[in-house]
Design a protein around this motif. Structure first.
Motif, mmCIF file in Angstrom:
data_model
loop_
_atom_site.group_PDB
_atom_site.id
_atom_site.type_symbol
_atom_site.label_atom_id
_atom_site.label_comp_id
_atom_site.label_asym_id
_atom_site.label_seq_id
_atom_site.Cartn_x
_atom_site.Cartn_y
_atom_site.Cartn_z
ATOM 1 N N CYS A 47 -98.652 25.385 -16.857
ATOM 2 C CA CYS A 47 -97.696 25.925 -15.901
ATOM 3 C C CYS A 47 -97.412 24.893 -14.814
ATOM 4 N N VAL A 48 -96.281 25.038 -14.178
ATOM 5 C CA VAL A 48 -95.891 24.092 -13.143
ATOM 6 C C VAL A 48 -95.554 24.858 -11.869
ATOM 7 N N SER A 49 -96.040 24.370 -10.714
ATOM 8 C CA SER A 49 -95.710 24.977 -9.421
ATOM 9 C C SER A 49 -94.478 24.302 -8.840
ATOM 10 N N HIS A 50 -93.623 25.105 -8.222
ATOM 11 C CA HIS A 50 -92.399 24.602 -7.597
ATOM 12 C C HIS A 50 -92.235 25.254 -6.231
ATOM 13 N N GLU A 51 -91.562 24.570 -5.332
ATOM 14 C CA GLU A 51 -91.213 25.153 -4.045
ATOM 15 C C GLU A 51 -89.971 26.021 -4.212
ATOM 16 N N TYR A 52 -89.867 27.047 -3.375
ATOM 17 C CA TYR A 52 -88.646 27.845 -3.356
ATOM 18 C C TYR A 52 -88.254 28.098 -1.906
ATOM 19 N N LEU A 71 -84.715 31.166 -13.570
ATOM 20 C CA LEU A 71 -85.816 30.231 -13.807
ATOM 21 C C LEU A 71 -86.261 30.393 -15.256
ATOM 22 N N SER A 74 -92.407 27.949 -18.175
ATOM 23 C CA SER A 74 -92.882 26.718 -18.820
ATOM 24 C C SER A 74 -93.541 27.035 -20.157
ATOM 25 N N LEU A 140 -94.134 28.875 -2.725
ATOM 26 C CA LEU A 140 -94.292 28.281 -4.051
ATOM 27 C C LEU A 140 -94.249 29.363 -5.116
ATOM 28 N N TYR A 141 -93.785 28.992 -6.290
ATOM 29 C CA TYR A 141 -93.918 29.863 -7.458
ATOM 30 C C TYR A 141 -94.510 29.032 -8.579
ATOM 31 N N HIS A 142 -95.104 29.705 -9.520
ATOM 32 C CA HIS A 142 -95.858 29.048 -10.594
ATOM 33 C C HIS A 142 -95.564 29.818 -11.875
#
Length: 143
Positions: A47-52, A71, A74, A140-142
């Motif tokens: 999994c990858v974490s991203h800013e929102y 979205l 992953s 963040l979301y993951h």
């Protein structure tokens, strides 16, 4: 005889220091801040974490809900997590082709803590966060 007494006194004193040190450490640990709920290590690698950053006057991220951009989960990841900067009521809606499924109720997502919103999700599926309030939100979301 005096030497034996001095040795016994030194031994007793060292035991007291060790015991007091143990009590002090225990007290510090007991008063420590609660630990953050974290993403299980088994789920983290694929999994990858991203800013929102969701702007105010909207309920969905990304873009408005239900249309707009979605979205994509992953590959190898089957959970969706959110770590907002402020406490928020949110649900994650999942899109299967032209069919969108959302939970009937919102989940209370705690600030600065990873909150699991969905599990056993099919890899590559599209999803979107739907916030109860229209105020700005970031974090963040993951998934």
């Amino acid at each position: 005889m005096m030497r034996n007494s001095a040795r016994k006194l030194a031994a007793v004193a060292s035991c007291i220091v060790v015991t007091v040190g143990g009590l002090t450490t225990g007290a510090v640990t007991a008063n420590a801040a609660p630990q953050e709920r974290s993403i299980p290590k088994a789920a983290a690698p694929p999994c990858v974490s991203h800013e929102y950053a969701k702007p105010s006057e909207t309920h969905g991220y990304p873009a408005s809900f239900p249309g707009g951009t979605w979205l994509r989960l992953s590959r190898g990841c089957d959970e969706i997590w959110l770590k907002p900067n402020t406490n928020r009521y949110v649900k994650v809606c999942i899109g299967y082709r032209d069919n969108v499924r959302c939970p009937s109720s919102y989940t209370y997502a705690y600030a600065n803590t990873w909150n699991k919103l969905a599990s056993d999700v099919t890899a590559g599926v599209q999803y979107k966060f739907n916030f109860q309030g229209s105020g700005a939100s970031s974090g963040l979301y993951h998934g």
